[in-house]
Design a protein around this motif. Structure first.
Motif, PDB file in Angstrom:
ATOM      1  N   ASP A  87      42.300  39.122  38.865  1.00  0.00           N
ATOM      2  CA  ASP A  87      41.668  40.397  38.505  1.00  0.00           C
ATOM      3  C   ASP A  87      42.666  41.439  38.028  1.00  0.00           C
ATOM      4  O   ASP A  87      42.324  42.606  37.864  1.00  0.00           O
ATOM      5  CB  ASP A  87      40.845  40.941  39.676  1.00  0.00           C
ATOM      6  CG  ASP A  87      41.680  41.142  40.933  1.00  0.00           C
ATOM      7  OD1 ASP A  87      42.897  40.867  40.896  1.00  0.00           O
ATOM      8  OD2 ASP A  87      41.107  41.557  41.962  1.00  0.00           O
ATOM      9  N   THR A 138      33.301  35.107  38.320  1.00  0.00           N
ATOM     10  CA  THR A 138      34.641  35.606  38.623  1.00  0.00           C
ATOM     11  C   THR A 138      35.400  35.920  37.346  1.00  0.00           C
ATOM     12  O   THR A 138      36.090  36.939  37.254  1.00  0.00           O
ATOM     13  CB  THR A 138      35.419  34.568  39.452  1.00  0.00           C
ATOM     14  OG1 THR A 138      34.710  34.296  40.666  1.00  0.00           O
ATOM     15  CG2 THR A 138      36.813  35.073  39.796  1.00  0.00           C
ATOM     16  N   GLU A 141      34.204  39.258  36.020  1.00  0.00           N
ATOM     17  CA  GLU A 141      34.719  40.400  36.780  1.00  0.00           C
ATOM     18  C   GLU A 141      36.202  40.618  36.506  1.00  0.00           C
ATOM     19  O   GLU A 141      36.672  41.751  36.340  1.00  0.00           O
ATOM     20  CB  GLU A 141      34.489  40.159  38.282  1.00  0.00           C
ATOM     21  CG  GLU A 141      34.960  41.296  39.177  1.00  0.00           C
ATOM     22  CD  GLU A 141      34.258  42.614  38.898  1.00  0.00           C
ATOM     23  OE1 GLU A 141      34.865  43.677  39.178  1.00  0.00           O
ATOM     24  OE2 GLU A 141      33.113  42.597  38.410  1.00  0.00           O
ATOM     25  N   ASN A 142      36.979  39.524  36.440  1.00  0.00           N
ATOM     26  CA  ASN A 142      38.400  39.630  36.130  1.00  0.00           C
ATOM     27  C   ASN A 142      38.624  40.204  34.735  1.00  0.00           C
ATOM     28  O   ASN A 142      39.530  41.010  34.508  1.00  0.00           O
ATOM     29  CB  ASN A 142      39.075  38.264  36.232  1.00  0.00           C
ATOM     30  CG  ASN A 142      39.149  37.747  37.655  1.00  0.00           C
ATOM     31  OD1 ASN A 142      38.864  38.476  38.610  1.00  0.00           O
ATOM     32  ND2 ASN A 142      39.544  36.495  37.804  1.00  0.00           N
ATOM     33  N   SER A 145      38.184  43.977  34.733  1.00  0.00           N
ATOM     34  CA  SER A 145      39.313  44.665  35.359  1.00  0.00           C
ATOM     35  C   SER A 145      40.534  44.682  34.442  1.00  0.00           C
ATOM     36  O   SER A 145      41.210  45.708  34.297  1.00  0.00           O
ATOM     37  CB  SER A 145      39.663  43.976  36.689  1.00  0.00           C
ATOM     38  OG  SER A 145      40.770  44.588  37.296  1.00  0.00           O
TER      39      SER A 145
END
Length: 480
Positions: A87, A138, A141-142, A145
């Motif tokens: 992330d 995931t 979301e990474n 970020s």
């Protein structure tokens, strides 16, 4: 040129076992030509090479003639990819970002490509085992970020390091999932797969090293170079991108992209590699090595980033100033001369730490890092009073954080017991009276001392309590 490249790859596909010594010789040739090219002496490439940011180029004649001429002839588009396998990016990725910033500063357009799709496949380059599978959730979301982190760094560069007299190129972040999400696997293989040769793919160093390992290599990882090559093709077709930046471990992937584009469209494209950043003992800096210094504040605070560069060994400082800052080379040389005359001042270390921290976290992040440094290493009560709750918790990560109601008559021993900083009973009382307790960097030996504002309680309502050498506790006092 096309015929020459075709013969080269034909040879590699038939003689894959000979690739490693052949590739080593090729790299030496490229490096020699890049350093000696008269056409590059007055250009961006020569400047980047002189700073140590560029290491190799592909194909062979690019460093000698074509690429410098291309960069001088018109505005170009350059890309570098970042797979969101975590992330946050880390210091090991920062040099690639700085490479893009140098191109943008010279007026060229840059693309930061986030591998929302390729992160789910996993790049085998430099890895001894296969990555753990990354879910699409995931990866998404990474990606979010890292996009925010890149935007922050590019904004900081424009605010604090850009010469306003020069026109900046554009900056765009794209996610390669956007062009893979609608592909069906059969269609993709039918279109792209037919242009790749097994002999060439098997001869890549990243593949060879994994095939010889105990765990071998999965089909998923084996196809990574196909997807990265197609990324380059897509960016070439949509954005007119002709230049890719990547770490030295990406040379095989760069070659695959060049070969694929040359076969499909005949377009001439180029690859440039940047050195991998290593620690003082030669370890690659990254999450795989377990020594990552992250670029997101919630993982590595501005103070920790500042201290990382401040603590670099003397032998690394000049090189890191050239790599990680935008200081002119003449200014770096002048600064190093000042440091040689008085090493105790560590002027070069401080400038390096400040420049990198400002680039990554902005002016406020740098000020925060300096406040934390004064508070921790110079016992500055003034710095403590200026610190926010967030900064204190970043500085004392292992410290417990408590919110307490400030009642009239609260004593030192009361405060210590309420946060369980000392044992109950006579032993805890003796610890205070024997000088084991420090409040706001000042030793206190009177357990019955009533807490005094501005002495025990700072103007920001906080108390930094230390028991022994390393046991910290942060108390935030709430008024009645």
């Amino acid at each position: 040129m096309a015929a020459s490249m075709a013969r080269t790859y034909c040879y590699l596909s038939r003689h894959g076992s000979c690739l490693l010594p052949r590739l080593k010789t090729l790299r030496l040739t490229l490096r020699s030509k890049f350093h000696c090219s008269p056409a590059a002496y007055d250009g961006l490439l020569f400047s980047l090479n002189k700073r140590g940011i560029l290491k190799e180029s592909f194909p062979e004649n690019a460093a000698q003639d074509q690429l410098p001429q291309l960069l001088r002839s018109d505005t170009q588009t350059v890309y570098c990819g970042f797979d969101p396998t975590a992330d946050s990016l880390h210091v090991g990725n920062l040099l690639a970002i700085i490479g893009l910033l140098h191109f943008r500063n010279a007026g060229h357009h840059v693309l930061a490509v986030l591998g929302g799709a390729t992160a789910q496949i996993g790049d085998p380059s430099g890895k001894t085992t296969e990555r753990e599978r990354l879910s699409s959730e995931t990866a998404e979301e990474n990606t979010r970020s890292i996009r925010e982190s890149l935007q922050r760094i590019f904004t900081n560069h424009e605010l604090y390091f850009h010469d306003g007299s020069k026109k900046l190129g554009t900056y765009t972040v794209v996610n390669n999932l956007s062009w893979y999400k609608d592909w069906r696997v059969v269609d993709f293989l039918s279109k792209a797969g037919r242009h790749f040769r097994m002999g060439t793919m098997l001869s890549r160093h990243s593949v060879q090293s994994r095939l010889k390992s105990p765990d071998g290599m999965s089909l998923t990882e084996f196809t990574y170079q196909v997807f990265q090559a197609y990324d380059f093709h897509h960016l070439n077709q949509v954005y007119g991108c002709k230049i890719q930046l990547g770490g030295t471990d990406q040379l095989g992937n760069l070659m695959s992209g060049h070969d694929y584009i040359h076969k499909v469209s005949g377009e001439e494209v180029y690859g440039l590699t940047i050195p991998l950043v290593t620690s003082s003992v030669g370890d690659k800096l990254g999450k795989t090595a377990g020594n990552a210094v992250w670029l997101n504040r919630d993982k590595t605070s501005p103070f920790e980033l500042y201290q990382f560069f401040l603590r670099q060994p003397d032998a690394s400082v000049e090189r890191f100033l050239k790599l990680f800052t935008f200081m002119p080379l003449a200014e770096i040389e002048s600064l190093m001369e000042q440091q040689r005359q008085d090493p105790s001042k560590r002027l070069a270390h401080k400038r390096l730490a400040a420049e990198v921290t400002k680039l990554v976290h902005g002016k406020e992040g740098l000020e925060s890092a300096k406040r934390c440094t004064k508070a921790l290493y110079h016992s500055s009560v003034e710095a403590l009073e200026e610190m926010s709750d967030e900064e204190l918790q970043e500085l004392f990560k292992e410290a417990a954080f408590h919110e307490l109601l400030l009642e009239p008559g609260t004593t030192v021993i009361d405060a210590c017991r309420k946060v369980n900083a000392i044992p109950e009973g006579p032993k805890g009382y003796r610890m205070v009276s024997e000088g084991a307790v420090w409040i706001n960097h000042k030793q206190t030996e009177n357990p019955e001392q009533v807490l005094i504002p501005k002495l025990h309680i700072l103007a920001n309502g906080l108390t930094l309590l230390r028991v022994g050498k390393r046991n910290f506790c942060i108390i935030k006092w709430l008024s009645l």
